[in-house]
Design an enzyme around this catalytic site. Structure first.
Site, PDB file in Angstrom:
ATOM      1  N   LYS A 164       0.858  -1.193   0.000  1.00 37.35           N
ATOM      2  CA  LYS A 164       0.000   0.000   0.000  1.00 37.35           C
ATOM      3  C   LYS A 164       0.891   1.239   0.000  1.00 37.35           C
ATOM      4  O   LYS A 164       1.878   1.290   0.744  1.00 37.35           O
ATOM      5  CB  LYS A 164      -0.868  -0.025   1.255  1.00 37.35           C
ATOM      6  CG  LYS A 164      -1.872   1.123   1.372  1.00 37.35           C
ATOM      7  CD  LYS A 164      -2.659   0.981   2.668  1.00 37.35           C
ATOM      8  CE  LYS A 164      -3.766   1.997   2.801  1.00 37.35           C
ATOM      9  NZ  LYS A 164      -4.493   1.854   4.084  1.00 37.35           N
ATOM     10  N   SER A 216      -9.393  -0.652   7.695  1.00 36.58           N
ATOM     11  CA  SER A 216      -8.891  -0.478   6.328  1.00 36.58           C
ATOM     12  C   SER A 216      -8.241  -1.699   5.711  1.00 36.58           C
ATOM     13  O   SER A 216      -7.937  -1.694   4.525  1.00 36.58           O
ATOM     14  CB  SER A 216      -7.897   0.685   6.269  1.00 36.58           C
ATOM     15  OG  SER A 216      -8.584   1.905   6.265  1.00 36.58           O
ATOM     16  N   SER A 234      -9.418   1.635   3.390  1.00 36.87           N
ATOM     17  CA  SER A 234      -8.580   2.348   2.457  1.00 36.87           C
ATOM     18  C   SER A 234      -7.576   1.477   1.713  1.00 36.87           C
ATOM     19  O   SER A 234      -7.084   1.858   0.657  1.00 36.87           O
ATOM     20  CB  SER A 234      -7.837   3.466   3.179  1.00 36.87           C
ATOM     21  OG  SER A 234      -6.963   2.932   4.154  1.00 36.87           O
TER      22      SER A 234
END
Lengths: 96, 469
Positions: B72, B171, B147
């Site tokens: 990420k 997330s 996210s």
């Protein structure tokens, strides 16, 4: 508690952000709805509750105060949007 | 193939790591429309695979040889872009490796690239990215969750076998649920946060996505553990998670609880049925499952958003256009205008909304009204879990109240977006570990997950449970 347009102006100044008039209206509306929702925590009796600041309640973590190589000056300047040989460059702060 | 099968195949010379990497790169290329990667390492990845292939021949390859990892884009990889899905960091190059990355690469895992996410990890849909929305591979009109949405997609579509994401309120678990993969959020402090860009520091943790619990266990035993660069990382010894997977739970050995507050109205019917079915399976496997109460559940979202917005507004003060990142205006600008323009042009709408909310709850007159109260409410939520864990060993809940929603469906209504975290944010407030495991599909074929929450530092138990769920 509804968020006023004065609140939005005051908070945006503190946060160093600016918004168009339309954005301000939307923000005021969004913030009012969210704060209104958050107001629910006022139902709780918290008078005898200590605030929780550290989730693992760990003690202070100390280390020896020794000089260590982290990053060089050249590296530190690599991502600067504006720089001279050895300095970060900023707009003039002191006027003539 | 899980990591064990890959490593056996590599050792026997059935295939090479280079071929595996090539296959992943092809899959990435074929699925470009899902908008998963922000930066792909390409050539470097193949070179690394060749190096590790020769190490394998001499029996010198590291413990994670065969692990191909997407990261990420809020986690630092040295000399690579670190954008946080934001315009303000769109040109930023990281000077160092996050500790988790350092430990992965030392054991010969290969980082294949950096994946999309909501800007600064703020969002539940991956739509709040400067680089555009990532799409759910099951239905491209739907969000992958967020996210860490693109992390979940990269694992679900076999672009890699591991992804590192980050969690502040769900997330990792929520996108794992939306995309049908397993996602683990560890105990606060279990994995060093050094090199993870700060969102809300008292909540943030790195999380791991994979299709197999064995792979998560292998990665966790390498990256977990104390790090002097993160003073909130803890000294507790790291378990041999992958070995512990061989210990099967004996019937009656552990007790599960389901919080009555999590099984009320508003949950998708198919999810509810799916979770109830899983609870029956747990009972059939010989374990007691009983109703418990987490009485402050209805205050979770409020407490979570007050505290995380406050911490975010403080953490994001550093983006001032001086030392790094985007800068608006020119040399003749006034300094204060430069700050304001840089931040207003550099941050997206959701990040600005959180900074405004956070500044509001921290400002004079409201600090005691909101921030202090939320810190107190957080203690009550922690106590709820402590009490529950006196009665049971594990807590079962749905991961999310609904399956993946349509792109654009919630973007204009921040509050309804925030309610996505309703079952996940409590684990972050309490600092306990939790995992989302694939649990089925709704009538439209969209996946959903079951969440298991454990006691602090019992990641091993969560990973062992995957075997019979």
């Amino acid at each position: 508690m509804p968020v006023s347009s004065e609140d939005v102006n005051k908070i945006s100044k503190l946060a160093k952000l600016k918004f168009s008039e339309d954005e301000k209206k939307k923000l005021q509306n969004d913030m009012s709805r969210i704060i209104d929702y958050m107001d629910k925590i006022n139902e709780l009796d918290l008078s005898n509750v200590e605030p929780l600041e550290n989730i693992n309640e760990t003690e202070n973590v100390f280390r020896d105060d020794k000089k260590k190589e982290t990053i060089s000056r050249e590296e530190a300047l690599k991502n600067a949007p504006s720089k001279t040989d050895i300095f970060f460059k900023v707009p003039k702060v002191i006027k003539k | 193939m899980n990591l064990h099968e890959i490593q056996t195949g590599l050792a026997k010379g059935k295939f090479t790591l280079k071929t595996i990497v090539r296959n992943y790169l092809n899959t990435i290329e074929k699925n470009k429309d899902l908008n998963v990667f922000i930066t792909l390492f390409n050539k470097g990845t193949i070179d690394r695979a060749e190096e590790i292939d020769s190490k394998t021949k001499t029996g010198k390859a590291g413990k994670l040889a065969g692990c191909i990892v997407s990261v990420k884009d809020v986690i630092a990889v040295k000399d690579k872009p670190l954008t946080c899905g934001s315009k303000i960091l769109s040109n930023f190059i990281s000077l160092y490796n996050a500790t988790a990355i350092e430990r992965l690469t030392e054991e010969d895992a290969i980082i294949i690239g950096k994946v999309n996410c909501d800007e600064f990890a703020m969002g539940s849909s991956n739509e709040h990215s400067y680089f555009g929305a990532t799409k759910n591979p099951v239905d491209k009109e739907r969000v992958p969750g967020g996210s860490s949405g693109a992390s979940a997609v990269s694992v679900a579509t076999d672009m890699c076998n591991i992804s590192l994401g980050s969690e502040t309120g769900g997330s990792v678990r929520q996108p794992a649920s939306f995309c049908g993969v397993t996602g683990l959020k560890v105990t606060y402090g279990r994995i060093s946060r050094y090199g993870l860009v700060a969102f809300a520091s008292s909540f943030d943790s790195i999380g791991i996505f994979a299709k197999s619990n064995y792979d998560i266990a292998k990665v966790l035993e390498v990256i977990a553990g104390y790090d002097e660069k993160d003073s909130t990382s803890v000294l507790n010894p790291v378990d041999n998670y992958s070995e512990l997977l061989n210990n099967k739970f004996k019937s009656g050995e552990i007790i599960f609880g389901y919080p009555k507050e999590y099984f009320t109205e508003g949950i998708n019917e198919d999810i509810l049925k799916g979770i109830q079915h899983k609870i029956e399976l747990v009972k059939k496997a010989g374990f007691e499952v009983k109703e418990i109460s987490l009485p402050h559940s209805e205050y979770v979202i409020q407490t979570y958003y007050i505290l995380t917005s406050a911490e975010a507004s403080s953490n994001l003060e550093r983006y001032d256009g001086i030392r790094y990142g985007y800068r608006a205006g020119n040399e003749d600008s006034n300094l204060n205008d430069m700050y304001i323009n840089t931040r207003s042009e550099g941050f997206g709408d959701e990040v600005k909304r959180r900074i405004m909310l956070g500044t509001y709850v921290l400002s004079a007159g409201y600090y005691d009204e909101y921030y202090k109260k939320a810190q107190k409410a957080r203690r009550l939520i922690v106590k709820d879990f402590e009490n529950a864990f006196k009665e049971v060993d594990y807590i079962i809940t749905p991961t999310t109240p609904n399956t993946a929603f349509k792109i654009g469906e919630k973007i204009d209504n921040p509050l309804s977006m925030y309610l996505n975290d309703i079952f996940t944010a409590s684990a972050n407030l309490a600092g306990v570990p939790a995992i989302s495991i694939p649990a089925g599909f709704d009538r439209n074929g969209l996946p959903f997950g079951i969440q298991i929450i454990g006691k602090k530092f019992n990641e091993a138990g969560l990973l062992r449970i995957c075997d019979f769920l």
